[in-house]
Design an enzyme around this catalytic site. Structure first.
Site, PDB file in Angstrom:
ATOM      1  N   TYR A 143       2.941   2.591  18.938  1.00  0.00           N
ATOM      2  CA  TYR A 143       1.726   1.826  19.562  1.00  0.00           C
ATOM      3  C   TYR A 143       1.996   1.799  20.981  1.00  0.00           C
ATOM      4  O   TYR A 143       2.741   1.210  21.613  1.00  0.00           O
ATOM      5  CB  TYR A 143       1.566   0.388  18.896  1.00  0.00           C
ATOM      6  CG  TYR A 143       0.402  -0.152  19.089  1.00  0.00           C
ATOM      7  CD1 TYR A 143      -0.743   0.370  19.867  1.00  0.00           C
ATOM      8  CD2 TYR A 143       0.188  -1.596  18.907  1.00  0.00           C
ATOM      9  CE1 TYR A 143      -2.007  -0.299  20.077  1.00  0.00           C
ATOM     10  CE2 TYR A 143      -1.052  -2.252  19.214  1.00  0.00           C
ATOM     11  CZ  TYR A 143      -2.168  -1.685  19.663  1.00  0.00           C
ATOM     12  OH  TYR A 143      -3.227  -2.314  20.061  1.00  0.00           O
ATOM     13  N   LYS A 171      -0.327   5.145  17.517  1.00  0.00           N
ATOM     14  CA  LYS A 171      -1.515   4.655  17.767  1.00  0.00           C
ATOM     15  C   LYS A 171      -1.794   4.502  19.368  1.00  0.00           C
ATOM     16  O   LYS A 171      -0.891   3.977  19.916  1.00  0.00           O
ATOM     17  CB  LYS A 171      -1.754   3.252  17.161  1.00  0.00           C
ATOM     18  CG  LYS A 171      -2.983   2.464  17.567  1.00  0.00           C
ATOM     19  CD  LYS A 171      -2.989   1.080  16.952  1.00  0.00           C
ATOM     20  CE  LYS A 171      -4.234   0.214  17.716  1.00  0.00           C
ATOM     21  NZ  LYS A 171      -4.146  -0.929  17.162  1.00  0.00           N
TER      22      LYS A 171
END
Length: 303
Positions: A143, A171
């Site tokens: 992330y 992500k």
């Protein structure tokens, strides 16, 4: 480059929702509301659920609460969608422990945010992420969100991490689309858009899917968007994205996404309360008015 990867949409999903954590007015977690929310997400097209991420108010969840949420959501989805546990912290040892506890609680995958606040070097980030990835048998989604962590993953760091067999996806909430496209060509890493405002350009550039806050409210519209892009129907994809602009604006460009997503779900009747834990506070009146107008025109009428 890692090889022989399982398709990312099977490991994580493609229309993933960063789920809020429903709470009662006394700040305790509302299990009944969690059940209703999970049913709502699955019935509207969500095929992957992040539990205990930023939108789920991870900073204010105890380890016990985070693990119990994973267990509860896992029992509710009944195999219909992967359950992805947010486990990242700025302490590698604590993150390893949380990853192992999430695995024991039944998580299907891990969401690992870049260490924040203490600002490690890129070498430190690599060591942190690989140590966590080595600690369980679960696939890992990195992330990258420098706006919150104060530290971006460099291209070379992402490429290096992509060689780890369990680091399967990222992500991307950095918003550097050229970097994303470049790394997609260099690795087998699956990209997920982590910025709702940019879902269409990321998908059109080859992203596997989205990890969406807006999906709490409108997962069905995100599903339409993903289908249209996969069918190369750009006109339809543009129409869906344009339709989502008022809602995306109301959720993502006013207060925190966690605040506004809970407010929207309460307006829809999916959860009974929009309670958030301090330091977050419930939506101010002007933001709530904007949200209600968006819900009327974009998703469902509000009584």
């Amino acid at each position: 480059m890692a090889t022989d990867r399982v398709p990312a949409d099977l490991l994580f999903g493609s229309n993933i929702v960063a789920m809020v954590t429903p709470m009662k007015p006394d700040n305790s977690i509302d299990d009944a509301a969690v059940a209703n929310l999970v049913d709502h997400l699955l019935s509207t097209g969500c095929d992957g659920i992040v539990v205990g991420g930023t939108t789920g108010e991870a900073p204010t969840l105890s380890d016990y609460e985070a693990n119990e949420l994973v267990r509860l959501v896992k029992s509710l989805v009944q195999g219909q969608a992967p359950v992805i546990a947010g486990v990242g912290t700025y302490d590698t040892a604590a993150t390893v422990r949380r990853a192992q506890e999430a695995e024991a609680a039944g998580a299907d995958a891990l969401l690992l945010v870049t260490p924040y606040y203490n600002r490690p070097t890129q070498a430190g980030v690599v060591a942190h992420c690989t140590t966590v990835a080595d600690a369980t048998a679960l696939p890992v989604m990195l992330y990258d969100i420098p706006g919150r962590t104060g530290l971006a993953l460099t291209s070379s760091t992402i490429v290096e991490l992509a060689a780890h067999p369990r680091i399967q996806a990222i992500k991307d909430a950095k918003g550097d689309l050229f970097e994303a496209m470049t790394i997609m060509t260099q690795t087998g890493l699956a990209y997920y858009c982590g910025i709702d405002e940019l879902n269409l350009p990321y998908l059109a550039s080859g992203a596997t899917g989205v990890v969406s806050v807006v999906g709490n409210v409108a997962a069905g519209r995100n599903a339409e968007l993903i289908r249209a892009v996969r069918k190369s129907d750009l006109d339809r994809a543009q129409d869906v994205m344009r339709d989502l602009i008022p809602l995306t604006d109301a959720l993502m460009r006013t207060s925190s996404g966690a605040i506004m997503a809970k407010a929207a779900l309460a307006e829809q009747g999916v959860i009974p309360h929009a309670t958030v834990r301090l330091p977050l506070m419930e939506s101010p009146a002007e933001d709530l008015t904007k949200l209600r107008n968006a819900l009327r025109t974009v998703v469902v009428p509000v009584a």
